[in-house]
Design a protein around this motif. Structure first.
Motif, PDB file in Angstrom:
ATOM      1  N   ALA A  85      39.642  33.352  64.265  1.00  0.00           N
ATOM      2  CA  ALA A  85      38.613  33.589  63.247  1.00  0.00           C
ATOM      3  C   ALA A  85      38.760  34.991  62.660  1.00  0.00           C
ATOM      4  N   SER A  86      39.055  35.975  63.486  1.00  0.00           N
ATOM      5  CA  SER A  86      39.243  37.340  62.999  1.00  0.00           C
ATOM      6  C   SER A  86      40.450  37.436  62.070  1.00  0.00           C
ATOM      7  N   ALA A  87      41.527  36.777  62.437  1.00  0.00           N
ATOM      8  CA  ALA A  87      42.725  36.795  61.606  1.00  0.00           C
ATOM      9  C   ALA A  87      42.461  36.115  60.265  1.00  0.00           C
ATOM     10  N   THR A  88      41.731  35.020  60.278  1.00  0.00           N
ATOM     11  CA  THR A  88      41.407  34.315  59.038  1.00  0.00           C
ATOM     12  C   THR A  88      40.516  35.178  58.158  1.00  0.00           C
ATOM     13  N   ALA A  89      39.534  35.834  58.752  1.00  0.00           N
ATOM     14  CA  ALA A  89      38.636  36.700  57.989  1.00  0.00           C
ATOM     15  C   ALA A  89      39.408  37.873  57.384  1.00  0.00           C
ATOM     16  N   ALA A  90      40.335  38.440  58.134  1.00  0.00           N
ATOM     17  CA  ALA A  90      41.138  39.567  57.632  1.00  0.00           C
ATOM     18  C   ALA A  90      42.015  39.126  56.466  1.00  0.00           C
ATOM     19  N   LEU A  91      42.609  37.951  56.568  1.00  0.00           N
ATOM     20  CA  LEU A  91      43.446  37.448  55.476  1.00  0.00           C
ATOM     21  C   LEU A  91      42.619  37.167  54.229  1.00  0.00           C
ATOM     22  N   THR A  92      41.438  36.604  54.414  1.00  0.00           N
ATOM     23  CA  THR A  92      40.564  36.313  53.280  1.00  0.00           C
ATOM     24  C   THR A  92      40.127  37.607  52.602  1.00  0.00           C
ATOM     25  N   ALA A  93      39.745  38.608  53.386  1.00  0.00           N
ATOM     26  CA  ALA A  93      39.317  39.888  52.822  1.00  0.00           C
ATOM     27  C   ALA A  93      40.466  40.565  52.085  1.00  0.00           C
ATOM     28  N   ALA A  94      41.663  40.493  52.629  1.00  0.00           N
ATOM     29  CA  ALA A  94      42.822  41.103  51.978  1.00  0.00           C
ATOM     30  C   ALA A  94      43.141  40.396  50.665  1.00  0.00           C
ATOM     31  N   ALA A  95      43.008  39.094  50.645  1.00  0.00           N
ATOM     32  CA  ALA A  95      43.295  38.331  49.426  1.00  0.00           C
ATOM     33  C   ALA A  95      42.262  38.645  48.348  1.00  0.00           C
ATOM     34  N   GLU A  96      41.007  38.825  48.729  1.00  0.00           N
ATOM     35  CA  GLU A  96      39.957  39.133  47.755  1.00  0.00           C
ATOM     36  C   GLU A  96      40.083  40.570  47.251  1.00  0.00           C
ATOM     37  N   ALA A  97      40.567  41.480  48.068  1.00  0.00           N
ATOM     38  CA  ALA A  97      40.682  42.883  47.690  1.00  0.00           C
ATOM     39  C   ALA A  97      41.928  43.158  46.854  1.00  0.00           C
ATOM     40  N   ALA A  98      42.902  42.288  46.909  1.00  0.00           N
ATOM     41  CA  ALA A  98      44.144  42.503  46.166  1.00  0.00           C
ATOM     42  C   ALA A  98      43.857  42.453  44.674  1.00  0.00           C
ATOM     43  N   PRO A  99      44.471  43.375  43.895  1.00  0.00           N
ATOM     44  CA  PRO A  99      44.233  43.363  42.443  1.00  0.00           C
ATOM     45  C   PRO A  99      44.799  42.080  41.839  1.00  0.00           C
ATOM     46  N   LYS A 100      44.048  41.549  40.931  1.00  0.00           N
ATOM     47  CA  LYS A 100      44.457  40.301  40.302  1.00  0.00           C
ATOM     48  C   LYS A 100      45.304  40.632  39.077  1.00  0.00           C
ATOM     49  N   LYS A 101      46.409  39.941  38.930  1.00  0.00           N
ATOM     50  CA  LYS A 101      47.272  40.131  37.770  1.00  0.00           C
ATOM     51  C   LYS A 101      46.722  39.286  36.626  1.00  0.00           C
ATOM     52  N   PRO A 102      46.692  39.856  35.432  1.00  0.00           N
ATOM     53  CA  PRO A 102      46.230  39.039  34.307  1.00  0.00           C
ATOM     54  C   PRO A 102      47.261  37.960  34.000  1.00  0.00           C
ATOM     55  N   ALA A 103      46.769  36.861  33.513  1.00  0.00           N
ATOM     56  CA  ALA A 103      47.657  35.760  33.189  1.00  0.00           C
ATOM     57  C   ALA A 103      48.550  36.169  32.025  1.00  0.00           C
ATOM     58  N   ALA A 104      49.795  35.803  32.072  1.00  0.00           N
ATOM     59  CA  ALA A 104      50.736  36.138  31.009  1.00  0.00           C
ATOM     60  C   ALA A 104      50.356  35.382  29.745  1.00  0.00           C
ATOM     61  N   LYS A 105      50.413  36.101  28.620  1.00  0.00           N
ATOM     62  CA  LYS A 105      50.084  35.465  27.354  1.00  0.00           C
ATOM     63  C   LYS A 105      51.313  34.739  26.849  1.00  0.00           C
ATOM     64  N   ARG A 106      51.077  33.549  26.394  1.00  0.00           N
ATOM     65  CA  ARG A 106      52.178  32.748  25.881  1.00  0.00           C
ATOM     66  C   ARG A 106      52.118  32.708  24.358  1.00  0.00           C
ATOM     67  N   ALA A 107      53.266  32.725  23.769  1.00  0.00           N
ATOM     68  CA  ALA A 107      53.328  32.620  22.306  1.00  0.00           C
ATOM     69  C   ALA A 107      52.984  31.191  21.919  1.00  0.00           C
ATOM     70  N   PRO A 108      52.338  31.031  20.773  1.00  0.00           N
ATOM     71  CA  PRO A 108      52.016  29.678  20.350  1.00  0.00           C
ATOM     72  C   PRO A 108      53.284  28.877  20.122  1.00  0.00           C
ATOM     73  N   ALA A 109      53.210  27.623  20.437  1.00  0.00           N
ATOM     74  CA  ALA A 109      54.374  26.744  20.293  1.00  0.00           C
ATOM     75  C   ALA A 109      54.679  26.507  18.824  1.00  0.00           C
ATOM     76  N   LYS A 110      55.950  26.474  18.489  1.00  0.00           N
ATOM     77  CA  LYS A 110      56.366  26.218  17.102  1.00  0.00           C
ATOM     78  C   LYS A 110      56.400  24.709  16.874  1.00  0.00           C
ATOM     79  N   PRO A 111      55.986  24.311  15.720  1.00  0.00           N
ATOM     80  CA  PRO A 111      56.060  22.888  15.423  1.00  0.00           C
ATOM     81  C   PRO A 111      57.511  22.414  15.425  1.00  0.00           C
ATOM     82  N   ALA A 112      57.761  21.205  15.835  1.00  0.00           N
ATOM     83  CA  ALA A 112      59.096  20.652  15.980  1.00  0.00           C
ATOM     84  C   ALA A 112      59.787  20.428  14.651  1.00  0.00           C
ATOM     85  N   ASP A 113      59.042  20.248  13.508  1.00  0.00           N
ATOM     86  CA  ASP A 113      59.667  19.936  12.231  1.00  0.00           C
ATOM     87  C   ASP A 113      60.200  21.166  11.525  1.00  0.00           C
ATOM     88  N   GLN A 114      60.053  22.355  12.000  1.00  0.00           N
ATOM     89  CA  GLN A 114      60.555  23.559  11.315  1.00  0.00           C
ATOM     90  C   GLN A 114      61.947  23.870  11.717  1.00  0.00           C
TER      91      GLN A 114
END
Length: 114
Positions: A85-114
């Motif tokens: 239980a202690s190990a699980t709690a430590a892992l959960t706390a570490a995961a919550e404290a870790a900085p979250k990376k922002p999601a990578a922005k994707r370029a809009p898809a180009k239409p297939a007919d161009q």
């Protein structure tokens, strides 16, 4: 009849029926009735040397119940649960404290007919 050795025997030579080896998965021997009847009767200092499936199950269950009654066994099990239980709690706390990376922005898809 299937018998299990209580002494760790893995092979048995019988002058009349030949050589028998233990099943590698279960440790049991499949003997003809004549051999199993003879072996099942052997005792040493009041302890059976060979046991049947039912006798083996009874013995193992009884040993497990006795082991569980032991306070030291109970304490050990509780300590393992607390550590897990202690190990699980430590892992959960570490995961919550870790900085979250922002999601990578994707370029809009180009239409297939161009």
């Amino acid at each position: 009849m299937r018998l299990y050795s209580r002494t760790g025997v893995i092979a048995l030579d019988d002058p009349e029926f030949g050589t028998f080896t233990a099943d590698p998965d279960t440790g049991g021997f499949d003997f003809p009735d004549e051999v199993s009847d003879r072996l099942h009767a052997f005792h040493h200092r009041g302890q059976q040397l060979w046991e049947t499936d039912v006798e083996r199950q009874q013995r193992l269950l009884t040993e497990e119940l006795e082991r569980r009654k032991d306070p030291a066994t109970l304490l050990s099990a509780v300590e393992q649960l607390v550590k897990a239980a202690s190990a699980t709690a430590a892992l959960t706390a570490a995961a919550e404290a870790a900085p979250k990376k922002p999601a990578a922005k994707r370029a809009p898809a180009k239409p297939a007919d161009q």
